[in-house]
Design a protein around this motif. Structure first.
Motif, short mmCIF file in Angstrom:
data_model
loop_
_atom_site.label_atom_id
_atom_site.label_comp_id
_atom_site.label_asym_id
_atom_site.label_seq_id
_atom_site.Cartn_x
_atom_site.Cartn_y
_atom_site.Cartn_z
N ARG A 167 0.84 -1.20 0.00
CA ARG A 167 0.00 0.00 0.00
C ARG A 167 0.88 1.25 0.00
NH1 ARG A 167 -3.28 -0.68 4.65
NH2 ARG A 167 -1.27 -0.79 5.69
N ILE A 207 -14.06 2.27 -0.86
CA ILE A 207 -13.17 3.17 -0.13
C ILE A 207 -13.49 4.61 -0.50
CG2 ILE A 207 -10.75 3.76 0.34
CD1 ILE A 207 -10.08 0.84 -0.60
N LEU A 217 -12.57 8.94 0.43
CA LEU A 217 -11.66 9.93 1.01
C LEU A 217 -12.51 11.02 1.65
CD1 LEU A 217 -8.79 11.05 1.43
CD2 LEU A 217 -8.93 12.05 -0.88
N PHE A 264 -8.88 8.19 4.80
CA PHE A 264 -9.50 7.12 4.03
C PHE A 264 -10.38 6.27 4.94
CE2 PHE A 264 -5.50 8.07 1.82
CZ PHE A 264 -6.00 8.36 0.56
N TYR A 306 -12.65 2.72 4.69
CA TYR A 306 -12.78 1.53 3.84
C TYR A 306 -13.91 0.66 4.40
CZ TYR A 306 -11.01 -3.24 2.53
OH TYR A 306 -10.85 -4.53 2.11
N ARG A 349 -8.23 3.13 6.98
CA ARG A 349 -7.13 3.49 6.07
C ARG A 349 -7.40 2.90 4.69
NH1 ARG A 349 -6.47 -2.01 5.36
NH2 ARG A 349 -6.69 -3.02 7.35
N PHE A 350 -6.54 3.21 3.75
CA PHE A 350 -6.62 2.65 2.40
C PHE A 350 -6.37 1.14 2.50
CE2 PHE A 350 -5.78 5.11 -1.79
CZ PHE A 350 -6.64 4.29 -2.49
N THR A 388 -5.26 -0.76 -2.77
CA THR A 388 -4.59 0.50 -3.13
C THR A 388 -3.86 0.39 -4.46
OG1 THR A 388 -4.23 0.94 -0.78
CG2 THR A 388 -2.95 2.25 -2.33
N CYS A 437 -5.02 14.51 -1.66
CA CYS A 437 -4.68 14.25 -0.25
C CYS A 437 -4.53 15.57 0.51
CB CYS A 437 -3.39 13.44 -0.15
SG CYS A 437 -3.57 11.71 -0.69
#
Length: 421
Positions: free
Chosen positions: A11, A198, A200, A269, A271, A289-290, A295, A310
């Motif tokens: 990742r 996922i 953001l 992120f 998920y 998280r991712f 990823t 980001c």
């Protein structure tokens, strides 16, 4: 901009690779990184442990880091983002309380329950004997989940009562995953197809990423023990445009609303692991998280400036942003060490990893460099990822590249991306 990426897996290699492509990027530091990140343009590895949050803070201060992006879950659960923000440093990731969405299965299930978000029915146990009595009478198959962080290994799907009782003993009595098994969530077994969704978040606004599908079981045909993930592809035909809107409306937004009701603004992120069955969707889990290995194929398809996205998320400026995607399919296959996800050996020289092109990228998950050699240094070692006009084309390119790579004890699934065919 100077960016710090925290983590050492596939990742993080994908994050570094994509961030370095941005015109905004001057330098990417990776703590601790791996042999793959060390060779990326603009990138430099830093020997710091992901859980040394004070050491990471000092590094960010002393090196004028403009943005820190956190890859794995452990530093998030430890409160790294809280610490960085307290010191006026920009950091993309959820704060400690928000990171409980992954750090505590009990917390996550309670968020889903109170937010009326569809998920499996469940019971919580802190006493092994009570859990044992429950398992003697419950419907089979059944799912056991360690409450705490377990590196993707805290879920046991038991297809017999004997398996269920063995799993209970392993998690709560023998504590093979340490304190993660102090408390246990036992939930109904859901049938269907799994998909990864996922998004953001910037604390107010939400931007969905491309859909993907992970393969958790170690062996072909979804057999064998659960792992951190043996391969993934994007997009998944499971998630249509209509379903995408439903997931946002019925799952993602109500989850963020329930967190906000608790005084938690989620940034970073998020998920959702979903079970889809006859167009019915239920949440299996949330990660803070991712995903890994999602990823890798997702970022292979992203045409937008990832660093810019980001940065905007960290500065709460995602409103109105869109992501441009490559129309091609991306598929990633994890090559692992013999014995994974249990005990495995490391330190074997890897050959055949130099043949990359526009459609093939070899992301390092667990590698290290010694002199001029690249050695295996983890359970999951590489994620060979490729682009193709359709899933079959991506499949053929990736497995052709894999056929040239070898080290002592290397293995991989041979059916990634074939689930829906």
């Amino acid at each position: 901009m100077k960016v710090l990426v925290i983590g050492s897996g596939g990742r993080e290699h994908a994050l570094v690779w994509k961030l370095a492509q941005s015109d905004l990027c001057e330098k990417v530091y990776v703590a601790p990184g791996n042999a793959g990140t060390a060779d990326e343009p603009k990138a430099e590895n830093v020997e710091l442990d992901v859980e040394d949050i004070d050491g990471l803070l000092d590094f960010a201060k002393n090196n004028d880091i403009d943005l820190t992006i956190v890859g794995p879950e452990a530093p998030l659960v430890l409160g790294l983002v809280d610490l960085f923000e307290k010191n006026n440093l920009l950091c993309l990731g959820p704060k400690r309380l928000a990171a409980q969405m992954e750090g505590s299965k009990i917390f996550m299930k309670d968020v889903l329950k109170k937010g009326n978000i569809p998920t499996a029915t469940y019971e919580v146990f802190s006493d092994a004997e009570r859990a044992r009595e429950f398992l003697k009478k419950c419907d089979i198959p059944i799912v056991l989940k360690a409450n705490g962080l377990a590196g993707g290994k805290g879920v046991i799907v038991a297809f017999s009562r004997e398996e269920a009782l063995e799993g209970l003993n392993s998690l709560m009595v023998e504590q093979k995953l340490g304190s993660a098994g102090d408390n246990l969530v036992i939930e109904e077994f859901l049938k269907g197809e799994e998909a990864s969704f996922i998004v953001l978040c910037d604390g107010e606004n939400v931007l969905p990423l491309a859909s993907s599908q992970d393969h958790k079981q170690r062996d072909d045909n979804d057999m064998g023990p659960n792992t951190g993930g043996m391969g993934a592809y994007s997009p998944t035909p499971l998630i249509t445009e209509e379903l995408n809107e439903e997931i946002m409306r019925e799952i993602i937004l109500p989850t963020l609303d329930e967190l906000k009701r608790r005084g938690i603004d989620y940034k970073g992120f998020l998920y959702a692991g979903l079970m889809i069955n006859e167009q019915k969707i239920k949440v299996l889990e949330y990660n803070c998280r991712f995903g890994d290995p999602e990823t890798q194929p997702i970022l292979m398809r992203m045409k937008s400036d990832f660093l810019d996205l980001c940065l905007k998320a960290a500065e709460q400026e995602l409103k109105g942003e869109q992501i441009e995607w490559d129309d091609r399919f991306a598929l990633g296959v994890v090559m692992a060490s013999k014995g994974y996800p249990e005990k495995y050996e490391i330190g074997f020289p890897i050959s055949g990893i130099n043949e990359e092109n526009e459609a093939i990228k070899i992301f390092h998950c667990g590698t290290k460099k010694e002199a001029d050699k690249i050695l295996s240094n983890g359970g999951r070692v590489l994620c060979v990822t490729g682009l193709g006009s359709d899933l079959n084309s991506a499949f053929e390119k990736v497995y052709e590249a894999i056929s040239k790579i070898s080290w002592n004890g290397a293995f991989y699934r041979k059916d990634i991306g074939k689930r829906n065919q």
